[in-house]
Write an enzyme that holds these catalytic residues in place. Structure first.
Site, PDB file in Angstrom:
ATOM      1  CG  HIS A 163      -1.981  -1.048   1.195  1.00  0.00           C
ATOM      2  ND1 HIS A 163      -2.911  -1.171   0.185  1.00  0.00           N
ATOM      3  CD2 HIS A 163      -2.248  -2.069   2.062  1.00  0.00           C
ATOM      4  CE1 HIS A 163      -3.693  -2.214   0.427  1.00  0.00           C
ATOM      5  NE2 HIS A 163      -3.311  -2.787   1.558  1.00  0.00           N
ATOM      6  CG  ASP A 203      -2.674  -8.374   0.626  1.00  0.00           C
ATOM      7  OD1 ASP A 203      -2.030  -8.747   1.614  1.00  0.00           O
ATOM      8  OD2 ASP A 203      -3.697  -7.656   0.715  1.00  0.00           O
ATOM      9  CG  HIS A 205      -6.589  -5.425   1.521  1.00  0.00           C
ATOM     10  ND1 HIS A 205      -5.958  -6.201   2.465  1.00  0.00           N
ATOM     11  CD2 HIS A 205      -7.812  -5.123   2.015  1.00  0.00           C
ATOM     12  CE1 HIS A 205      -6.754  -6.363   3.513  1.00  0.00           C
ATOM     13  NE2 HIS A 205      -7.891  -5.718   3.268  1.00  0.00           N
ATOM     14  CG  ASP A 292      -4.874 -10.182   3.235  1.00  0.00           C
ATOM     15  OD1 ASP A 292      -4.492 -10.698   2.164  1.00  0.00           O
ATOM     16  OD2 ASP A 292      -4.643  -8.991   3.537  1.00  0.00           O
TER      17      ASP A 292
HETATM   18  C1  SP5 Z   1      -1.131  -5.245   3.939  1.00  0.00           C
HETATM   19  C2  SP5 Z   1      -2.601  -5.275   4.218  1.00  0.00           C
HETATM   20  O1  SP5 Z   1      -3.219  -6.348   4.136  1.00  0.00           O
HETATM   21  N1  SP5 Z   1      -3.196  -4.146   4.600  1.00  0.00           N
HETATM   22  C3  SP5 Z   1      -4.575  -4.112   4.830  1.00  0.00           C
HETATM   23  C4  SP5 Z   1      -5.066  -2.829   5.367  1.00  0.00           C
HETATM   24  C5  SP5 Z   1      -6.537  -2.888   5.604  1.00  0.00           C
HETATM   25  N2  SP5 Z   1      -6.937  -2.018   6.636  1.00  0.00           N
HETATM   26  C6  SP5 Z   1      -8.331  -1.873   6.846  1.00  0.00           C
HETATM   27  C7  SP5 Z   1      -8.933  -3.077   7.457  1.00  0.00           C
HETATM   28  C8  SP5 Z   1      -9.787  -2.730   8.622  1.00  0.00           C
HETATM   29  C9  SP5 Z   1     -10.725  -3.800   8.901  1.00  0.00           C
HETATM   30  N3  SP5 Z   1     -11.438  -3.552  10.117  1.00  0.00           N
HETATM   31  C10 SP5 Z   1     -12.685  -4.196  10.162  1.00  0.00           C
HETATM   32  C11 SP5 Z   1     -13.032  -4.403  11.569  1.00  0.00           C
HETATM   33  C12 SP5 Z   1     -14.413  -4.873  11.762  1.00  0.00           C
HETATM   34  N4  SP5 Z   1     -14.642  -4.935  13.170  1.00  0.00           N
HETATM   35 ZN    ZN Z   2      -4.147  -7.218   2.563  1.00  0.00          ZN
END
Ligand code: SP5
Ligand code: ZN
Length: 354
Positions: A163, A203, A205, A292
């Site tokens: 990212h 990944d 994302h 993930d």
């Molecule tokens: C490297 C990588 O995988 N970065 C991912 C960044 C994503 N960040 C946002 C994810 C937040 C998810 N939170 C959801 C919680 C629900 N309780």
């Molecule tokens: Zn990710």
């Protein structure tokens, strides 16, 4: 498979991340490194080698071929400047943002995070710069192995990198380890050079940082499979219409996937992506390896099962290219050893047997 891990990273452990009006418990935790290390051993890949560097000494010109010097010096000094200006010691985090609406550059250390960060999930702590530097060093050590004649190598990077862009951070990422490794492979200090490269980002994302870094270039093909940004982070990039620009037009390929994507559907899209990479005919491959995508991931929304991961490793081996794997995300802690270990072990087995 020869592999490396950073020893200096535990000083980077944010206490939270903002999401939906809340401070959530972080998922990108230091325990991920030791868990994945044990997975490598259990899968018969051998123990990774320790990387003890915690600065950019020796690789600064290389890192500056990816990130701006201004950004690097910001990362290095951000925590001290923040605290001196009255910022809360919990960590550096943005609360007013630049971007589409305003593009001035402030002086206040309390406002600068909103210039360099695109989200509120990547806090900067006293140990963050050292950890990011150690992670970048880890990816370079692994890249060196390809230049020395190894057919594959693995960098257990933490924090992750995909990212992070030329001058921005977010999504738990500060330095783009895969992009730095790719630049190393293109002009190594010694050994074999890989001028035409592909980066395959698997990944969950979209790797918006990697996309931005190579968007106008054709010597590095960037191919990413990820959850549809229309419904999931990072929301503002990763659409199929983003194909690169200028000399890079046609050299950025996004494959957004619907929520709940199964093993079979994922693997058939991966096949298509690999066909495009084969057509490009790169001399080497960098895989941004996030797990993930697993159904049990605490922040994921795809539905891959354990058995998908060895199949992914096998399909990537079918490209028959020197391959560098760089760790990105993956947060289902108890499953991490198996997910990473089984993918890499299957890659290695299939690369040998064909
Ligand atoms: C490297 C990588 O995988 N970065 C991912 C960044 C994503 N960040 C946002 C994810 C937040 C998810 N939170 C959801 C919680 C629900 N309780
Ligand atoms: Zn990710």
């Amino acid at each position: 498979m020869i592999s490396f891990y950073p020893t200096v990273h535990t000083g980077h452990q944010p206490q939270g991340e903002f999401w939906n009006s809340r401070v959530d418990i972080p998922v990108e935790v230091f325990q991920r490194v030791d868990l994945i290390r044990s997975g490598l051993v259990q899968s018969g890949l051998g123990a990774p080698e320790a990387v003890n560097e915690s600065t950019l000494n020796g690789i600064r010109p290389l890192v500056e071929s990816v990130h701006s010097p201004d950004y690097l010096s910001y990362l290095e000094t951000a925590y001290g400047r923040w605290v001196s200006a009255g910022g809360d010691p919990t960590g550096v985090m943005p609360f007013v943002f630049t971007g589409r609406k305003m593009d001035g550059k402030p002086e206040s250390p309390l406002a600068l995070p909103g210039y360099y960060a695109f989200d509120m999930g990547a806090w900067i702590l006293p140990g963050t710069y050292a950890a990011a530097a150690a992670s970048a060093q880890t990816s370079v050590h692994a890249a060196e192995q390809l230049c020395q004649g190894h057919e594959a190598a693995y960098a257990l990077c933490r924090p992750p990198g995909h990212h992070a862009g030329v001058d921005f951070y977010g999504g738990y990422c500060y330095l783009n380890n895969a992009a730095i490794a790719a630049e190393y492979l293109r002009s190594p200090a010694r050994g074999r050079r890989f001028e035409r490269l592909a980066i395959l980002d698997i990944d969950l994302h979209h790797g918006n940082g990697t996309q931005q870094i190579f968007y106008q270039r054709h010597e590095v093909l960037v191919v990413s499979l990820h959850i549809d940004p229309a419904i999931e982070y990072p929301f503002f990039a990763g659409y199929a219409s983003e194909i690169g620009s200028g000399a890079g037009e046609g050299f950025n390929l996004n494959y957004p996937l619907p929520g709940g994507t199964s093993d079979e559907d994922y693997l058939s899209v991966l096949d298509k992506a690999l066909e495009q990479i084969a057509r490009y005919d790169p001399e080497g491959l960098v895989v941004s390896l996030g797990v993930d995508t697993f159904a049990g991931d605490p922040i994921g929304k795809l539905a891959l099962t354990h058995s998908a991961y060895p199949r992914i490793g096998q399909e990537i081996a079918g490209l028959h290219r020197p391959t560098l794997f760089v760790q990105e995300g993956g947060y289902a802690l108890q499953h991490l050893p198996d997910l990473v270990g089984s993918l890499l072990a299957s890659f290695e087995q299939n690369a040998k047997s064909s």
